[in-house]
Design an enzyme around this catalytic site. Structure first.
Site, short mmCIF file in Angstrom:
data_model
loop_
_atom_site.label_atom_id
_atom_site.label_comp_id
_atom_site.label_asym_id
_atom_site.label_seq_id
_atom_site.Cartn_x
_atom_site.Cartn_y
_atom_site.Cartn_z
N LYS A 59 5.69 0.63 7.80
CA LYS A 59 5.55 1.96 7.18
C LYS A 59 6.94 2.54 6.99
CE LYS A 59 1.00 3.38 8.82
NZ LYS A 59 0.26 4.46 9.51
N PHE B 102 3.50 8.43 4.78
CA PHE B 102 4.95 8.49 4.87
C PHE B 102 5.63 7.96 3.62
CE2 PHE B 102 3.45 7.47 9.25
CZ PHE B 102 3.62 8.74 9.75
N ARG C 73 -11.75 3.31 6.15
CA ARG C 73 -10.45 3.13 5.49
C ARG C 73 -9.33 3.02 6.52
NH1 ARG C 73 -12.16 8.21 4.85
NH2 ARG C 73 -11.02 9.81 6.01
N ASN C 74 -9.56 3.54 7.73
CA ASN C 74 -8.55 3.52 8.79
C ASN C 74 -8.84 2.47 9.86
OD1 ASN C 74 -7.03 5.53 7.61
ND2 ASN C 74 -8.09 7.18 8.69
N GLY D 105 0.82 -1.21 0.00
CA GLY D 105 0.00 0.00 0.00
C GLY D 105 0.84 1.25 0.00
N ASP E 85 -9.44 10.99 12.76
CA ASP E 85 -9.54 10.54 11.37
C ASP E 85 -10.19 9.15 11.32
OD1 ASP E 85 -9.30 10.69 8.63
OD2 ASP E 85 -7.17 10.18 8.58
N ASP F 181 -3.98 3.88 11.87
CA ASP F 181 -3.64 5.22 11.38
C ASP F 181 -3.79 6.28 12.45
OD1 ASP F 181 -3.09 5.56 8.22
OD2 ASP F 181 -4.18 3.73 8.66
#
Length: 450
Positions: free
Chosen positions: A222, A206, A318-319, A202, A314, A332
């Site tokens: 990440k 960052f 999606r998170n 993905g 947030d 996230d």
């Protein structure tokens, strides 16, 4: 080696300071840097019963390990504590006084906006080296090129390479703590040699998010990409050291061994984001019981954040990530802060953010509750984008006049009522996450999710 005086509770994580070889069949061998979890306290304060990441259980010596600690809240960590931002040539020279050969700092260039200046004390005076951007890279002499300031400083620390001296001692910006040192001190630094990067899975804020293997276990990694995101990297990792819950994606550690390899290593969530999971399977595969379970999972993770005074800022499908065994976990934490902090609203997704957060930058657990209501709508619509058929520019004006989305097709009325409670324009009228979790458990226990 000192003897541990205060017994740790079961569930405490610790990191090995030394290698330990098994002495009896009941011992658990480990290597320096390995993360272990205390299973039980023994009568002998010098020994604990612990398990490793592979699930093996045995006894470990207490003085071979240190307790993992959350990085202290409010600590101002920096990957570049020698970077002083917009200061003048004269200010830099004052900071590097009294003269000490090899003492250095980096500042923004005053004569060439967008470039930087490396200031180095050398034999009683300060030399100023212009760092220029060229074709997306940084260079001083147009011979050695670097992706970011951290790589550049690392290079000239190891080798003067044309400078008056190598960089020996950073002049730290007042109030900052070097992130590398703090992650090592608190037990969150992992070894690069133990990590194998396998493939990109993905793209994140960052840079790439990669599938990796750490000591035989699959992990998500990440990867930092440049100076602009270096502080965001530190902020997210700092928050994650303080959070431990079964419905939050777990930080395994960070790798900050050198300036060119900076990684956040987390548990690997095999089934990806909740929004993709919902869209790819749909109502023919996912029944009401499954949708309710995901809703309950997220509410439990958010109740934990609420109880510990953290605001996510947030929250969206999606998170949220889904594990191999179908557990939903909030992830996230890039925007997550203690409840008292303020936030720049420019990055925030309008359709998920509460009116008061967009209008007044007023973030709280109650603004997260608003977002949770939107996330519930995403779950029960199987991953549709909120506010369908409404132009983005019209969403906020309509919401502030009291507009609420209709219930998704097939959504139980009792769940839709929860969504509407979350979307109360007065934040004080919205339920707490504890209340939401209790109501979702009631729906589950009474089997009202059909």
């Amino acid at each position: 080696m000192s003897v541990v005086q205060t017994p740790w509770q079961a569930g405490t994580e610790c990191v090995a300071n030394y290698d330990f070889q098994r002495r009896t069949d009941q011992d658990l061998p480990f290597t320096k840097g390995e993360v272990l979890t205390i299973v039980a306290v023994t009568r002998d304060p010098n020994w604990y019963k612990a398990k490793n990441k592979g699930g093996q259980v045995g006894f470990i010596p207490a003085n071979y390990v240190q307790k993992r600690q959350g990085v202290k809240s409010g600590t101002k960590l920096s990957l570049m504590p020698w970077f002083h931002g917009k200061i003048t040539r004269e200010q830099a020279e004052r900071l590097l006084y009294p003269p000490e050969t090899g003492l250095f700092l980096v500042r923004e260039s005053t004569n060439y906006p967008g470039d930087y200046t490396l200031c180095v004390s050398c034999e009683g005076k300060v030399e100023h080296y212009r760092i220029i951007y060229k074709s997306g890279k940084l260079t001083i002499d147009e011979e050695a090129y670097f992706d970011n300031l951290m790589q550049l400083v690392e290079h000239y620390t190891n080798d003067a390479d044309g400078l008056c001296t190598s960089l020996m001692k950073p002049k730290l910006m007042e109030g900052t703590v070097a992130a590398q040192e703090e992650f090592f001190r608190s037990g969150w630094a992992l070894k690069m040699k133990d990590l194998t990067l396998l493939q990109t899975i993905g793209r994140g804020e960052f840079g790439d998010v990669m599938l990796g293997e750490y000591r035989g276990s699959k992990v998500a990694v990440k990867c930092i990409k440049n100076d602009a995101t270096a502080q965001a990297f530190v902020a997210e990792a700092l928050v994650m050291t303080q959070l431990r819950h079964k419905n939050l994606v777990q930080l395994l550690g960070v790798i900050v061994e050198d300036r060119s390899s900076l990684f956040i290593v987390t548990e690997f969530m095999a089934k990806g984001s909740l929004v993709d999971y919902l869209r790819s399977r749909g109502r023919s595969v996912l029944g009401g019981e499954c949708l309710l379970k995901f809703s309950l999972d997220v509410s439990e993770g958010m109740e934990y954040l609420e109880a510990n005074n953290f605001v996510h800022r947030d929250l969206a499908a999606r998170n949220v990530l889904v594990s191999e065994d179908n557990i939903a976990k909030v992830s996230d934490f890039g925007l997550t802060k203690e409840a008292s902090a303020t936030q720049d609203t420019s990055k925030l997704p309008v359709k998920w953010t509460s009116p008061e957060a967009l209008r007044e930058k007023n973030f709280s657990t109650k603004s997260d509750v608003w977002s949770f209501g939107i996330l519930l709508w995403e779950i029960y619509s199987f991953g549709r984008v909120p506010y369908p058929r409404i132009a983005l520019k019209d969403v906020v004006p309509r919401v502030e006049k009291g507009y609420k989305m209709d219930a998704p097709d097939g959504c139980p009325a009792i769940v839709y009522e929860l969504m509407k409670q979350c979307w109360h324009l007065d934040p004080n009228q919205r339920p707490s996450f504890r209340k939401l979790r209790e109501q979702l458990e009631h729906i589950k226990d009474k089997e009202l999710y059909q």
